[in-house]
Scaffold this active site. Structure first.
Site, PDB file in Angstrom:
ATOM      1  N   GLU A  43      -4.113  -7.519   5.145  1.00 55.50           N
ATOM      2  CA  GLU A  43      -3.273  -6.382   5.534  1.00 55.50           C
ATOM      3  C   GLU A  43      -2.364  -6.822   6.669  1.00 55.50           C
ATOM      4  O   GLU A  43      -2.783  -7.535   7.584  1.00 55.50           O
ATOM      5  CB  GLU A  43      -4.137  -5.209   5.986  1.00 55.50           C
ATOM      6  CG  GLU A  43      -3.337  -3.998   6.437  1.00 55.50           C
ATOM      7  CD  GLU A  43      -4.193  -2.807   6.785  1.00 55.50           C
ATOM      8  OE1 GLU A  43      -5.412  -2.957   6.876  1.00 55.50           O
ATOM      9  OE2 GLU A  43      -3.633  -1.709   6.957  1.00 55.50           O
ATOM     10  N   ARG A  68       0.862  -1.173   0.000  1.00 58.81           N
ATOM     11  CA  ARG A  68       0.000   0.000   0.000  1.00 58.81           C
ATOM     12  C   ARG A  68       0.904   1.229   0.000  1.00 58.81           C
ATOM     13  O   ARG A  68       1.888   1.274   0.744  1.00 58.81           O
ATOM     14  CB  ARG A  68      -0.887  -0.009   1.251  1.00 58.81           C
ATOM     15  CG  ARG A  68      -1.836   1.147   1.318  1.00 58.81           C
ATOM     16  CD  ARG A  68      -2.706   1.098   2.561  1.00 58.81           C
ATOM     17  NE  ARG A  68      -2.144   1.920   3.635  1.00 58.81           N
ATOM     18  CZ  ARG A  68      -2.880   2.337   4.671  1.00 58.81           C
ATOM     19  NH1 ARG A  68      -4.155   1.958   4.783  1.00 58.81           N
ATOM     20  NH2 ARG A  68      -2.337   3.089   5.615  1.00 58.81           N
ATOM     21  N   GLU A 106     -13.450  -1.829   6.780  1.00 58.63           N
ATOM     22  CA  GLU A 106     -12.741  -1.929   8.065  1.00 58.63           C
ATOM     23  C   GLU A 106     -13.551  -1.324   9.202  1.00 58.63           C
ATOM     24  O   GLU A 106     -13.369  -1.700  10.354  1.00 58.63           O
ATOM     25  CB  GLU A 106     -11.374  -1.265   7.980  1.00 58.63           C
ATOM     26  CG  GLU A 106     -11.413   0.225   7.852  1.00 58.63           C
ATOM     27  CD  GLU A 106     -10.036   0.836   7.723  1.00 58.63           C
ATOM     28  OE1 GLU A 106      -9.224   0.345   6.911  1.00 58.63           O
ATOM     29  OE2 GLU A 106      -9.755   1.788   8.451  1.00 58.63           O
ATOM     30  N   TYR A 115      -3.500  11.752   5.570  1.00 51.56           N
ATOM     31  CA  TYR A 115      -3.702  10.410   6.133  1.00 51.56           C
ATOM     32  C   TYR A 115      -2.611   9.459   5.701  1.00 51.56           C
ATOM     33  O   TYR A 115      -2.159   9.483   4.548  1.00 51.56           O
ATOM     34  CB  TYR A 115      -5.065   9.832   5.693  1.00 51.56           C
ATOM     35  CG  TYR A 115      -5.069   8.335   5.920  1.00 51.56           C
ATOM     36  CD1 TYR A 115      -4.853   7.444   4.863  1.00 51.56           C
ATOM     37  CD2 TYR A 115      -5.150   7.824   7.207  1.00 51.56           C
ATOM     38  CE1 TYR A 115      -4.772   6.086   5.080  1.00 51.56           C
ATOM     39  CE2 TYR A 115      -5.067   6.458   7.429  1.00 51.56           C
ATOM     40  CZ  TYR A 115      -4.869   5.602   6.376  1.00 51.56           C
ATOM     41  OH  TYR A 115      -4.755   4.257   6.618  1.00 51.56           O
ATOM     42  N   ASP A 137      -5.296   3.755   0.015  1.00 51.57           N
ATOM     43  CA  ASP A 137      -6.411   3.977   0.930  1.00 51.57           C
ATOM     44  C   ASP A 137      -6.823   5.454   0.872  1.00 51.57           C
ATOM     45  O   ASP A 137      -6.038   6.333   1.242  1.00 51.57           O
ATOM     46  CB  ASP A 137      -5.957   3.624   2.355  1.00 51.57           C
ATOM     47  CG  ASP A 137      -7.127   3.512   3.326  1.00 51.57           C
ATOM     48  OD1 ASP A 137      -6.942   2.922   4.400  1.00 51.57           O
ATOM     49  OD2 ASP A 137      -8.228   4.015   2.997  1.00 51.57           O
ATOM     50  N   TRP A 183     -11.908  11.935   8.904  1.00 52.28           N
ATOM     51  CA  TRP A 183     -10.487  11.612   9.034  1.00 52.28           C
ATOM     52  C   TRP A 183     -10.227  10.262   8.422  1.00 52.28           C
ATOM     53  O   TRP A 183     -11.026   9.330   8.562  1.00 52.28           O
ATOM     54  CB  TRP A 183     -10.045  11.602  10.497  1.00 52.28           C
ATOM     55  CG  TRP A 183      -8.608  11.179  10.581  1.00 52.28           C
ATOM     56  CD1 TRP A 183      -7.499  11.939  10.312  1.00 52.28           C
ATOM     57  CD2 TRP A 183      -8.128   9.866  10.880  1.00 52.28           C
ATOM     58  NE1 TRP A 183      -6.366  11.207  10.426  1.00 52.28           N
ATOM     59  CE2 TRP A 183      -6.703   9.934  10.765  1.00 52.28           C
ATOM     60  CE3 TRP A 183      -8.729   8.660  11.204  1.00 52.28           C
ATOM     61  CZ2 TRP A 183      -5.889   8.810  11.000  1.00 52.28           C
ATOM     62  CZ3 TRP A 183      -7.920   7.544  11.434  1.00 52.28           C
ATOM     63  CH2 TRP A 183      -6.530   7.663  11.335  1.00 52.28           C
ATOM     64  N   ARG A 203     -13.439  -5.657   3.611  1.00 54.43           N
ATOM     65  CA  ARG A 203     -12.317  -5.433   4.531  1.00 54.43           C
ATOM     66  C   ARG A 203     -12.648  -5.793   5.984  1.00 54.43           C
ATOM     67  O   ARG A 203     -11.864  -5.489   6.885  1.00 54.43           O
ATOM     68  CB  ARG A 203     -11.897  -3.968   4.473  1.00 54.43           C
ATOM     69  CG  ARG A 203     -11.350  -3.524   3.155  1.00 54.43           C
ATOM     70  CD  ARG A 203      -9.838  -3.554   3.136  1.00 54.43           C
ATOM     71  NE  ARG A 203      -9.230  -2.603   4.041  1.00 54.43           N
ATOM     72  CZ  ARG A 203      -8.159  -2.897   4.780  1.00 54.43           C
ATOM     73  NH1 ARG A 203      -7.649  -4.114   4.740  1.00 54.43           N
ATOM     74  NH2 ARG A 203      -7.639  -1.989   5.563  1.00 54.43           N
ATOM     75  N   GLU A 233      -9.205   1.908  -1.663  1.00 56.60           N
ATOM     76  CA  GLU A 233      -9.929   1.568  -0.433  1.00 56.60           C
ATOM     77  C   GLU A 233     -10.671   2.768   0.147  1.00 56.60           C
ATOM     78  O   GLU A 233     -10.184   3.891   0.109  1.00 56.60           O
ATOM     79  CB  GLU A 233      -8.924   1.046   0.585  1.00 56.60           C
ATOM     80  CG  GLU A 233      -9.490   0.773   1.959  1.00 56.60           C
ATOM     81  CD  GLU A 233      -8.421   0.404   2.954  1.00 56.60           C
ATOM     82  OE1 GLU A 233      -7.282   0.096   2.541  1.00 56.60           O
ATOM     83  OE2 GLU A 233      -8.712   0.434   4.152  1.00 56.60           O
ATOM     84  N   HIS A 248      -9.375   6.610   2.486  1.00 55.03           N
ATOM     85  CA  HIS A 248      -9.747   6.829   3.888  1.00 55.03           C
ATOM     86  C   HIS A 248     -10.959   7.745   4.037  1.00 55.03           C
ATOM     87  O   HIS A 248     -10.940   8.715   4.814  1.00 55.03           O
ATOM     88  CB  HIS A 248      -8.560   7.388   4.669  1.00 55.03           C
ATOM     89  CG  HIS A 248      -8.470   6.816   6.061  1.00 55.03           C
ATOM     90  ND1 HIS A 248      -8.864   7.499   7.174  1.00 55.03           N
ATOM     91  CD2 HIS A 248      -8.026   5.620   6.502  1.00 55.03           C
ATOM     92  CE1 HIS A 248      -8.672   6.750   8.258  1.00 55.03           C
ATOM     93  NE2 HIS A 248      -8.153   5.609   7.884  1.00 55.03           N
TER      94      HIS A 248
END
Ligand code: GCO
Ligand code: MG
Length: 423
Positions: free
Chosen positions: A360, A168, A283, A180, A231, A423, A304, A257, A233
């Site tokens: 991951e 990643r 996630e 991030y 990602d 965030w 995820r 992601e 995020h």
């Protein structure tokens, strides 16, 4: 660390089989902070076997510890540890206020500890209880990051040199303070950096102009071979995510992601209409209901969800089987803030699950690895769970006691005009 009296207030319950060797005799929550906070549940049976589960929720650890101590352990004592499904259903349906990250992490800790216990009692590695090995190793991806493109390219190079097949890539973004994913170390990334949330900035336009250039530079430097992940995020709107997905198509990402917040699962239909860049989400999900529409409408390619996030192996297995109907593969979360107990259980799950995608793997600090002795090993881009009975991870309680809890919270993000963002 409260230790519920052994069955003192136990109610008559069909799931209790007194004096059975698998009767749960005791259970306790262990909060430790070897470099970062972890919450671990240890369950012991009359015959002296114990199982271990992870209950860590980054920035909200004590909420889960309290849920376990106050609402779970008292109803566990006296139950038959072999009745994993019944205990899962009891803790899920019996909560009334079902779902949510705190409840489902508490259930996950019980579930993983009971699977660990059962496998140990049978003298078998956990993957054998799930259906045996489906692969010889678990492909993982590492988390390369840098303050700028040059540092990020070097970090990706170090992961490839270390044998990773998938990496990643996250980078600082020119003009964006604390973007991030840019850590303060090479192998692990800990975003919960203060007792009160750190304020960070986000500039979508700067990011959207930068990200494609980063991946162009990565492909120029490393060619078409490495699997590259990224990602977002939760930072983009659906149409922005669609634009970014299109702009990244020439660089053949393994996945993009968390492109947009997934409470609105329907938002992914817009992204899907504009780009073939594979999409990964999940996630922050805590049950199958968070992913049901994404999966059955084929709006994502990887789910995820993790053993710690969705109530343990019992529920993650249901999500994976549902996902398999639509060729969606697993890609479980495995950041540093998920403990080695989760990594161990995840690897047994990943070794079995037929529609496996990738795992991951952000490493833990040496102090953490010492508190959580484990059987898993890394070689040639793959993690192996080991063949120890159970999930192969334990906790050294004496060592854990040397690392008291430290209040830490995740950052927040604002847009450059001060608007609160994701965030
Ligand atoms: C990931 C995650 C992490 C999270 C962290 C929050 O893909 O690994 O997005 O970086 O930010 O797990 O505690
Ligand atoms: Mg993520």
């Amino acid at each position: 660390m409260s230790q519920a009296a052994a069955g003192a207030n136990a109610q008559p319950d069909t799931a209790r089989e007194p004096d059975a060797p698998f009767r749960i005799r005791a259970a306790r929550v262990i909060v430790t902070s070897p470099g970062r906070n972890f919450v671990t549940l240890k369950i012991e049976t009359e015959q002296g076997i114990h199982g271990v589960g992870d209950a860590t929720l980054n920035g909200r650890e004590l909420a889960v510890a309290a849920y376990l101590n106050d609402h779970v352990i008292p109803v566990l004592i006296g139950r038959d540890a072999r009745r994993i499904e019944d205990i899962w259903q009891y803790l899920y349906r019996g909560a009334y206020w079902r779902r949510g990250p705190v409840t489902m992490r508490a259930i996950a800790a019980v579930d993983v500890a009971l699977w660990d216990l059962k496998a140990k009692a049978l003298g078998a590695p956990l993957y054998d209880l799930l259906g045996g090995k489906s692969r010889n190793g678990v492909m993982v991806y590492g988390h390369a990051n840098g303050a700028d493109t040059a540092e990020t390219l070097d970090a990706v190079g170090r992961y490839l040199d270390a044998g990773y097949k998938a990496v990643r890539a996250q980078s600082g973004v020119p003009g964006v303070k604390m973007a991030y994913g840019v850590g303060r170390g090479d192998l692990y990334y800990e975003p919960a950096d203060a007792s009160l949330p750190t304020e960070t900035l986000w500039d979508t336009r700067a990011y959207m102009n930068f990200a494609p250039k980063l991946f162009e530079a990565l492909r120029v430097r490393f060619g078409e071979g490495p699997r590259l992940l990224h990602d977002v995020h939760h930072r983009l709107t659906p149409i922005e995510a669609a634009q970014l997905g299109k702009r990244l198509e020439p660089y053949d990402l393994f996945w993009m992601e968390d492109a947009t917040p997934a409470e609105n699962q329907e938002a992914f239909r817009l992204i899907r209409q504009h780009t073939t860049t594979p999409l990964a989400v999940g996630e922050v999900f805590n049950t199958i209901w968070d992913a049901k529409d994404l999966i059955q409408n084929q709006l994502i390619d990887y789910i995820r969800t993790s053993v710690v996030g969705v109530g343990g192996i019992t529920h993650l297995r249901r999500i994976a089987d549902f996902a398999a109907l639509w060729s969606v593969r697993t890609g479980s979360h495995g950041a540093t803030d998920l403990s080695p107990v989760t990594m161990g259980a995840a690897l047994h799950f990943d070794t079995w699950v037929p529609n496996f995608g990738i795992q991951e793997y952000m490493r833990h600090t040496p102090e953490t690895d010492a508190v959580f002795p484990h059987a898993y090993t890394f070689a040639d881009g793959l993690l192996h769970p080991g063949d120890a009975p159970g999930h192969g991870v334990d906790i050294d309680e004496a060592l854990a006691a040397k690392y008291p809890y430290e209040p830490r919270q995740l950052p927040v993000a604002r847009l450059t005009d001060g608007t609160m963002w994701n965030w």
